[in-house]
Scaffold this motif. Structure first.
Motif, PDB file in Angstrom:
ATOM      1  N   TRP A 238      13.319 -11.852 -16.577  1.00  0.00           N
ATOM      2  CA  TRP A 238      13.664 -12.469 -17.366  1.00  0.00           C
ATOM      3  C   TRP A 238      13.746 -11.942 -18.963  1.00  0.00           C
ATOM      4  O   TRP A 238      15.028 -11.983 -19.607  1.00  0.00           O
ATOM      5  N   GLN A 239      12.706 -11.187 -19.406  1.00  0.00           N
ATOM      6  CA  GLN A 239      13.613 -10.158 -20.636  1.00  0.00           C
ATOM      7  C   GLN A 239      14.485  -9.549 -20.352  1.00  0.00           C
ATOM      8  O   GLN A 239      14.992  -9.209 -21.282  1.00  0.00           O
ATOM      9  N   LEU A 240      14.636  -8.038 -19.354  1.00  0.00           N
ATOM     10  CA  LEU A 240      15.608  -8.078 -19.653  1.00  0.00           C
ATOM     11  C   LEU A 240      16.487  -7.992 -18.931  1.00  0.00           C
ATOM     12  O   LEU A 240      17.923  -8.119 -20.063  1.00  0.00           O
ATOM     13  N   ALA A 241      16.635  -9.313 -18.328  1.00  0.00           N
ATOM     14  CA  ALA A 241      18.202  -9.922 -18.258  1.00  0.00           C
ATOM     15  C   ALA A 241      18.661 -10.893 -19.796  1.00  0.00           C
ATOM     16  O   ALA A 241      19.377 -10.905 -19.754  1.00  0.00           O
ATOM     17  N   ALA A 242      17.281 -11.439 -19.736  1.00  0.00           N
ATOM     18  CA  ALA A 242      17.991 -11.598 -21.681  1.00  0.00           C
ATOM     19  C   ALA A 242      18.115 -10.632 -21.924  1.00  0.00           C
ATOM     20  O   ALA A 242      19.675 -10.684 -22.783  1.00  0.00           O
ATOM     21  N   GLY A 243      18.183  -9.391 -22.273  1.00  0.00           N
ATOM     22  CA  GLY A 243      18.341  -8.300 -23.084  1.00  0.00           C
ATOM     23  C   GLY A 243      20.050  -8.200 -23.251  1.00  0.00           C
ATOM     24  O   GLY A 243      20.729  -8.437 -23.956  1.00  0.00           O
ATOM     25  N   VAL A 244      20.033  -7.650 -21.801  1.00  0.00           N
ATOM     26  CA  VAL A 244      21.732  -7.576 -21.384  1.00  0.00           C
ATOM     27  C   VAL A 244      22.444  -8.861 -21.958  1.00  0.00           C
ATOM     28  O   VAL A 244      23.776  -8.103 -21.691  1.00  0.00           O
ATOM     29  N   ALA A 245      21.680 -10.012 -21.420  1.00  0.00           N
ATOM     30  CA  ALA A 245      22.765 -10.976 -21.194  1.00  0.00           C
ATOM     31  C   ALA A 245      23.294 -11.387 -22.773  1.00  0.00           C
ATOM     32  O   ALA A 245      24.404 -11.104 -23.470  1.00  0.00           O
ATOM     33  N   VAL A 246      21.888 -10.237 -24.284  1.00  0.00           N
ATOM     34  CA  VAL A 246      23.120 -11.212 -25.018  1.00  0.00           C
ATOM     35  C   VAL A 246      23.521  -9.880 -25.894  1.00  0.00           C
ATOM     36  O   VAL A 246      24.483  -9.992 -26.210  1.00  0.00           O
ATOM     37  N   LEU A 247      22.966  -8.336 -25.018  1.00  0.00           N
ATOM     38  CA  LEU A 247      24.009  -7.218 -25.620  1.00  0.00           C
ATOM     39  C   LEU A 247      25.623  -7.451 -25.025  1.00  0.00           C
ATOM     40  O   LEU A 247      26.768  -6.789 -25.651  1.00  0.00           O
TER      41      LEU A 247
END
Length: 322
Positions: A238-247
């Motif tokens: 979920w941390q990885l997905a959050a980062g990619v979504a924001v980017l």
């Protein structure tokens, strides 16, 4: 024993079987429609609002054919989702009875017979794609059919496959976001797909993480994979997905913001701020392990709701070029 005592004992013996009998048939019959509706998960229907995502992002939400066609697509997608819920609960009835919360679901509790749940799910699963093929563009019917096939495969086997289960649930959200654009013939931006897809993965992984935290050390987990995933791995996802979504959203906003405009402020670029704040706010609940019901988090947290309203306002101003 007196004659009165003997009479009272006889009366009690006659009443005991009556008190132990099941509710009368009319009452049980009334519980079935309500049980079917509850099994269709009305609270989950808010997820299907994603069908307006692509038209809203493209500024086509209020064009001439959009409202009626999107309402139809919303109903059809809701019917497909309800079909999957009915089949899923019928299959998992025995396992759900061992779960402290899911045992109250209508099928597990016996309010809705398992064969009836299968029949209702099958009817909705056939009717929705047929109506879509008749009333909507062909891609809509194809996507709904693919959604049903994928979700039913998930119910049968894919939910027991590590990582694949996360991908399937995430793809379901992505399909919701895509179908509105397909219904109106709107091209889908690559950044829109990346942001939506990884945003969905963020929420799905956070939900699994919360379930794993809450069920740790307890019996009755109906998701077998919760015992195979580690909380550390789900946190990483979920941390990885959050980062990619924001980017993805930042690149989307900056790309679109480069188009000449006459608006007072660069609203699309500024909308990055509430978007990031919304992700950070939701991450608070994910980190606590209380994001097991995403719709509850979104609808009940006032700060998150306020951030969402600000984001909608900014993005709306950007689309309107105000």
């Amino acid at each position: 024993m007196t004659d009165t005592a003997v009479t009272d004992t006889a009366v009690l013996r006659q009443r005991a079987p009556e008190q132990q009998r099941e509710p009368d048939p009319p009452r049980r019959a009334r519980r079935v429609p309500a049980g079917l509706l509850r099994t269709a998960r009305p609270r989950q229907w808010v997820k299907n609002v994603l069908v307006v995502a692509a038209p809203a992002a493209a500024g086509e939400l209020f064009s001439a054919p959009a409202p009626a066609r999107l309402a139809l697509v919303f109903v059809l997608f809701t019917a497909c989702a309800a079909a999957v819920y009915l089949v899923n609960d019928a299959r998992d009835a025995e396992a759900d009875r061992a779960h402290p919360v899911k045992r109250h679901r209508p099928v597990a509790a016996g309010d809705v017979p398992v064969p009836l749940a299968y029949a209702a799910g099958g009817a909705l699963g056939v009717l929705a794609p047929v109506l879509a093929a008749w009333l909507c563009p062909a891609p809509v019917a194809v996507l709904l059919t693919a959604y049903l096939a994928m979700q039913l495969a998930y119910c049968v086997s894919l939910k027991h496959v590590l990582v694949v289960d996360l991908a399937v649930v995430t793809t379901g959200f992505l399909m919701r976001a895509m179908i509105g654009g397909l219904a109106l013939g709107i091209p889908l931006s690559r950044w829109f797909l990346i942001t939506t897809g990884f945003g969905a993965l963020f929420m799905v992984a956070a939900k699994r993480y919360s379930e794993a935290v809450q069920m740790a050390g307890k019996d009755g987990a109906t998701r077998a994979l919760l015992t195979e995933y580690t909380t550390g791995y789900l946190r990483f996802v979920w941390q990885l997905a959050a980062g990619v979504a924001v980017l993805g959203y930042c690149l989307w906003a900056m790309e679109e913001g480069g188009v000449p405009h006459t608006s007072v402020l660069p609203w699309r670029q500024l909308s990055v701020i509430p978007f990031v704040l919304a992700v950070l706010r939701y991450a608070v609940f994910a980190d606590r392990g209380t994001a097991g019901e995403p719709e509850d988090v979104v609808l009940r947290d006032r700060a998150l709701a306020l951030i969402g309203v600000v984001w909608l306002a900014m993005y709306g101003l950007a689309v309107a070029n105000w």
